[in-house]
Design a protein around this motif. Structure first.
Motif, PDB file in Angstrom:
ATOM      1  N   THR A  88      52.776  12.547   1.163  1.00  0.00           N
ATOM      2  CA  THR A  88      51.853  12.651   0.124  1.00  0.00           C
ATOM      3  C   THR A  88      52.426  13.853  -0.940  1.00  0.00           C
ATOM      4  N   ASN A 120      45.738   7.044  -8.256  1.00  0.00           N
ATOM      5  CA  ASN A 120      44.885   6.331  -7.622  1.00  0.00           C
ATOM      6  C   ASN A 120      43.524   6.870  -7.127  1.00  0.00           C
ATOM      7  N   ARG A 121      43.620   8.262  -7.571  1.00  0.00           N
ATOM      8  CA  ARG A 121      42.436   9.068  -7.132  1.00  0.00           C
ATOM      9  C   ARG A 121      42.304   9.117  -5.677  1.00  0.00           C
ATOM     10  N   ALA A 122      43.282   9.311  -4.916  1.00  0.00           N
ATOM     11  CA  ALA A 122      43.295   9.145  -3.478  1.00  0.00           C
ATOM     12  C   ALA A 122      43.242  10.589  -2.813  1.00  0.00           C
ATOM     13  N   GLU A 123      43.114  11.649  -3.785  1.00  0.00           N
ATOM     14  CA  GLU A 123      43.226  13.096  -3.239  1.00  0.00           C
ATOM     15  C   GLU A 123      42.055  13.130  -2.077  1.00  0.00           C
ATOM     16  N   ASP A 124      41.062  12.965  -2.071  1.00  0.00           N
ATOM     17  CA  ASP A 124      40.097  13.032  -1.096  1.00  0.00           C
ATOM     18  C   ASP A 124      40.372  12.520   0.206  1.00  0.00           C
ATOM     19  N   ARG A 125      40.959  10.992   0.032  1.00  0.00           N
ATOM     20  CA  ARG A 125      41.526  10.109   1.272  1.00  0.00           C
ATOM     21  C   ARG A 125      42.485  11.241   1.725  1.00  0.00           C
ATOM     22  N   MET A 126      43.448  11.455   1.069  1.00  0.00           N
ATOM     23  CA  MET A 126      44.722  12.284   1.768  1.00  0.00           C
ATOM     24  C   MET A 126      44.356  13.523   2.306  1.00  0.00           C
ATOM     25  N   VAL A 155      49.271   9.327  -5.841  1.00  0.00           N
ATOM     26  CA  VAL A 155      47.803   9.929  -5.238  1.00  0.00           C
ATOM     27  C   VAL A 155      46.941  10.301  -6.204  1.00  0.00           C
TER      28      VAL A 155
END
Length: 88
Positions: free
Chosen positions: A15, A25-31, A22
């Motif tokens: 990460t 792709n706006r993947a902060e919440d998933r990560m 991240v």
């Protein structure tokens, strides 16, 4: 069981290397969810390991202390016997 802390380290490292990706792709919440899940699992693993390790170390050091006490007892007994022979 060793996989749990290793997995947490891998997720964190991956990460941190991909922070820009991240964010794009706006993947902060998933990560964040993955990291928190792995962190909780690692904490449970650590607690379990300490609970198993504490009695083992206590037993090991108790044996060591008993061996030292026995050695000192035998040595002082032999010394006392040698001293009483020298006096007579």
């Amino acid at each position: 069981m060793r996989a749990v802390p290793g997995r947490l380290g891998g997720v964190l490292e991956g990460t941190l290397r991909a922070v820009r990706t991240v964010k794009v792709n706006r993947a902060e919440d998933r990560m964040e969810g993955r990291i928190m899940t792995d962190a909780r699992a690692a904490a449970r693993y650590g607690t379990r390991a300490v609970r198993r390790e504490a009695p083992a170390w206590t037993t090991a050091w108790s044996g060591t202390h008993l061996a030292v006490i026995a050695t000192l007892s035998v040595g002082s007994g032999a010394s006392a016997r040698a001293g009483s022979r020298a006096r007579s």
